[in-house]
Design a protein around this motif. Structure first.
Motif, mmCIF file in Angstrom:
data_model
loop_
_atom_site.group_PDB
_atom_site.id
_atom_site.type_symbol
_atom_site.label_atom_id
_atom_site.label_comp_id
_atom_site.label_asym_id
_atom_site.label_seq_id
_atom_site.Cartn_x
_atom_site.Cartn_y
_atom_site.Cartn_z
ATOM 1 N N LEU A 27 -13.044 0.651 -3.973
ATOM 2 C CA LEU A 27 -13.767 -0.241 -3.062
ATOM 3 C C LEU A 27 -14.703 -1.157 -3.843
ATOM 4 N N GLY A 28 -14.469 -2.472 -3.702
ATOM 5 C CA GLY A 28 -15.436 -3.443 -4.229
ATOM 6 C C GLY A 28 -16.410 -3.748 -3.114
ATOM 7 N N GLY A 29 -16.391 -4.977 -2.630
ATOM 8 C CA GLY A 29 -17.261 -5.345 -1.500
ATOM 9 C C GLY A 29 -16.624 -5.007 -0.162
ATOM 10 N N GLY A 30 -15.323 -4.754 -0.172
ATOM 11 C CA GLY A 30 -14.632 -4.285 1.028
ATOM 12 C C GLY A 30 -14.143 -5.375 1.974
ATOM 13 N N THR A 31 -14.263 -6.654 1.609
ATOM 14 C CA THR A 31 -13.866 -7.717 2.550
ATOM 15 C C THR A 31 -12.371 -7.667 2.855
ATOM 16 N N LEU A 32 -11.582 -7.213 1.909
ATOM 17 C CA LEU A 32 -10.141 -7.089 2.157
ATOM 18 C C LEU A 32 -9.758 -5.658 2.499
ATOM 19 N N ILE A 33 -10.343 -4.733 1.756
ATOM 20 C CA ILE A 33 -9.895 -3.350 1.928
ATOM 21 C C ILE A 33 -10.342 -2.793 3.288
ATOM 22 N N MET A 34 -11.546 -3.159 3.732
ATOM 23 C CA MET A 34 -11.987 -2.649 5.030
ATOM 24 C C MET A 34 -11.255 -3.362 6.171
ATOM 25 N N ARG A 35 -10.843 -4.594 5.911
ATOM 26 C CA ARG A 35 -10.017 -5.274 6.914
ATOM 27 C C ARG A 35 -8.685 -4.534 7.054
ATOM 28 N N ALA A 36 -8.138 -4.113 5.900
ATOM 29 C CA ALA A 36 -6.873 -3.366 5.934
ATOM 30 C C ALA A 36 -7.047 -2.049 6.696
ATOM 31 N N VAL A 37 -8.162 -1.370 6.461
ATOM 32 C CA VAL A 37 -8.442 -0.118 7.189
ATOM 33 C C VAL A 37 -8.481 -0.394 8.696
ATOM 34 N N ASN A 38 -9.203 -1.438 9.063
ATOM 35 C CA ASN A 38 -9.336 -1.766 10.497
ATOM 36 C C ASN A 38 -8.015 -2.164 11.126
ATOM 37 N N GLU A 39 -7.116 -2.710 10.306
ATOM 38 C CA GLU A 39 -5.804 -3.112 10.827
ATOM 39 C C GLU A 39 -4.801 -1.951 10.831
ATOM 40 N N GLY A 40 -5.252 -0.776 10.363
ATOM 41 C CA GLY A 40 -4.398 0.406 10.411
ATOM 42 C C GLY A 40 -3.440 0.535 9.240
#
Ligand SMILES: Cc1cc2nc3c(=O)[nH]c(=O)nc-3n(C[C@H](O)[C@H](O)[C@H](O)COP(=O)(O)OP(=O)(O)OC[C@H]3O[C@@H](n4cnc5c(N)ncnc54)[C@H](O)[C@@H]3O)c2cc1C
Length: 273
Positions: A27-40
């Motif tokens: 995890l860096g800042g999460g702008t992409l990775i947390m979006r991916a989490v939220n998108e399932g």
């Protein structure tokens, strides 16, 4: 699916955990990775973080400068030391994204992202990763070529040599202002001696799967002056050997058509960074 989050005090421990688990992502800042989490996104089930201060260092070393991979775009914009990167950091998303988006994450951001990575290519950045390679620096172009291979490394920092004052030019071409995604990003480093370009670096973003240096243009600029006649051959080589992607922003054909125009405008700009 549930996601487990593991936090480590050091980058090396995080790197070990990442290399041992193919379902893990750093995890860096999460702008992409947390979006991916939220998108399932089901492709990972563990998130790895590290609190190591090495990630946020800005360390001048003579004419080089080490830039921590955890620095955000906003932190870059707040740093005088990193003023030469401001043009690129400023065009990454809007303010909320820039407050989270990190240097390390930008190196992994898939097309059409990677504006800062494009700029870093033009200043000959080298990448340092945690763990096994004993502080070895990898040229960014090489790193980007291999970046999606497993096991994934943890990037600690990028190191750049300070560019000659006024040698840098940068342009992000997008259709939505001020924070649209890139149709094409161009970064140019054009040091000159006696009015002639020496050691040109030209990098494109959004013109291939990863940001890349454009060797044909660099070679065509060598020893030339930055005027209409001097850049003609370089502009002619603007898309040599490239197969730009087609996406929702532009077709491959369109990217090819407009790339020489934008390159020419950038090369003829009177004032660099
Ligand atoms: C609305 C929106 C607008 C955006 N606009 C732009 C834009 O204009 N230009 C642009 O370039 N990008 C843009 N992005 C993409 C993204 O925000 C940036 O590229 C950002 O720099 C990614 O960094 P991050 O720290 O948030 O990455 P994260 O989401 O944390 O991670 C992204 C990937 O990088 C990996 N990673 C992160 N840090 C490291 C590290 N230190 N070592 C190893 N792997 C690491 C992660 O494992 C993951 O695979 C946008 C994103 C959104 C959601």
């Amino acid at each position: 699916m549930s996601i487990s989050v593991k936090t480590f005090p050091s980058a090396n421990e995080a790197a070990q955990a990442l290399s041992a688990d193919r379902t893990a992502r750093f995890l860096g800042g999460g702008t992409l990775i947390m979006r991916a989490v939220n998108e399932g996104d089901q492709s990972f089930s563990t998130i790895i973080r590290a609190n190591d201060p090495v990630f946020t260092q800005i360390q001048p070393q003579g004419d080089r400068i080490v830039i921590g991979a955890g620095l955000t775009m906003s932190q870059i914009l707040a740093s005088r030391e990193l003023e030469f990167l401001h043009a690129a950091a400023r065009v990454v998303g809007g303010p909320a994204i820039r407050n989270m988006a990190t240097v390390g994450g930008n190196l992994f951001a898939a097309h059409p992202y990677g504006d800062l990575a494009t700029f870093l290519l033009a200043v000959d950045a080298n990448v340092s990763v945690a763990g096994g390679s004993g502080g070895r620096e990898t040229p960014l172009a090489e790193f980007l070529r291999d970046r999606d291979r497993e096991p994934r490394p943890v990037v600690l920092s990028v190191t750049v040599t300070r560019p000659q004052h006024g040698a840098l030019r940068f342009k992000k071409v997008s259709r939505v202002k001020p924070k649209g995604i890139s149709m094409m990003t161009i970064a140019a480093n054009l040091p000159q001696q006696s009015g002639r370009v020496t050691g040109a670096r030209i990098a494109y973003g959004s013109m291939g799967p990863v940001p890349m240096r454009i060797a044909a243009v660099e070679q065509a600029l060598e020893g030339k002056s930055l005027d209409e006649a001097g850049i003609a051959q370089a502009v002619g080589a603007a898309t040599a050997g490239l197969e730009p992607p087609t996406d929702a922003i532009a077709s491959s054909w369109y990217r090819r058509e407009v790339a020489p125009v934008h390159l020419k405008r950038l090369l003829l700009e009177r004032q660099g960074i």
